[in-house]
Motif scaffolding. Structure first.
Motif, PDB file in Angstrom:
ATOM      1  N   ALA A   9       3.307   1.978  -3.272  1.00  0.00           N
ATOM      2  CA  ALA A   9       2.663   0.688  -3.003  1.00  0.00           C
ATOM      3  C   ALA A   9       3.530  -0.463  -3.508  1.00  0.00           C
ATOM      4  O   ALA A   9       3.685  -1.484  -2.829  1.00  0.00           O
ATOM      5  CB  ALA A   9       1.284   0.648  -3.655  1.00  0.00           C
ATOM      6  N   SER A  33      -3.113   0.474  -3.944  1.00  0.00           N
ATOM      7  CA  SER A  33      -2.723  -0.868  -3.507  1.00  0.00           C
ATOM      8  C   SER A  33      -2.002  -1.539  -4.666  1.00  0.00           C
ATOM      9  O   SER A  33      -2.222  -1.200  -5.832  1.00  0.00           O
ATOM     10  CB  SER A  33      -3.947  -1.685  -3.083  1.00  0.00           C
ATOM     11  OG  SER A  33      -4.869  -1.769  -4.154  1.00  0.00           O
ATOM     12  N   MET A  85       0.847  -1.183   0.000  1.00  0.00           N
ATOM     13  CA  MET A  85       0.000   0.000   0.000  1.00  0.00           C
ATOM     14  C   MET A  85       0.883   1.234   0.000  1.00  0.00           C
ATOM     15  O   MET A  85       1.944   1.232   0.626  1.00  0.00           O
ATOM     16  CB  MET A  85      -0.894   0.001   1.252  1.00  0.00           C
ATOM     17  CG  MET A  85      -1.987   1.041   1.264  1.00  0.00           C
ATOM     18  SD  MET A  85      -1.540   2.715   1.777  1.00  0.00           S
ATOM     19  CE  MET A  85      -0.956   2.516   3.420  1.00  0.00           C
ATOM     20  N   GLY A 126      -8.090   1.089  -4.985  1.00  0.00           N
ATOM     21  CA  GLY A 126      -7.553   2.101  -4.081  1.00  0.00           C
ATOM     22  C   GLY A 126      -8.637   3.000  -3.526  1.00  0.00           C
ATOM     23  O   GLY A 126      -9.818   2.691  -3.583  1.00  0.00           O
TER      24      GLY A 126
END
Length: 118
Positions: A28, A103, A12, A87
């Motif tokens: 991420a 993500s 993340m 996300g």
């Protein structure tokens, strides 16, 4: 020759002030790969050039992610990056600025190796 996935990591990242989807995605990806060590290349003599790395990043505006730039920054293997819907965008009610949260899933594949004889 078929491939076999041997690792998947999740991460993340965010950009709190710049509303930069590529920066959030890069963070991420970095979060995902910093949790991995792949000692098998040294142990087996395989080259990391044989590894295919497939990265999927989720953000609210996938069209704003520079996937080619992200792929160039991956340290090993032949990488592709795809941005998909996911996300979060969180708006600060006081300023109206958007916090971008991404993500990432980083998968690594190698050609299937011959099975060991019993």
């Amino acid at each position: 020759m078929s491939e076999q996935r041997f690792i998947i990591e999740m991460g993340m990242g965010n950009d709190q002030y710049g509303q930069d989807y590529t920066k959030a995605a890069a963070r991420a990806i970095e979060d995902a790969i910093r949790h991995s060590a792949i000692p098998m290349f040294e142990a087996t003599g395989l080259s990391s050039d044989q590894m295919r790395v497939q990265v999927t990043v989720g953000v609210q505006a996938p069209e704003r992610v520079d996937c080619a730039a992200l792929a160039e920054n991956l340290p090993r293997g032949q990488a592709t990056v795809t941005a998909v819907q996911g996300g979060l965008d969180v708006t600060n009610p006081d300023t109206g600025k958007v916090l971008v949260i991404a993500s990432a899933a980083v998968e690594a594949f190698l050609p299937k190796q011959a099975e060991k004889a019993s």
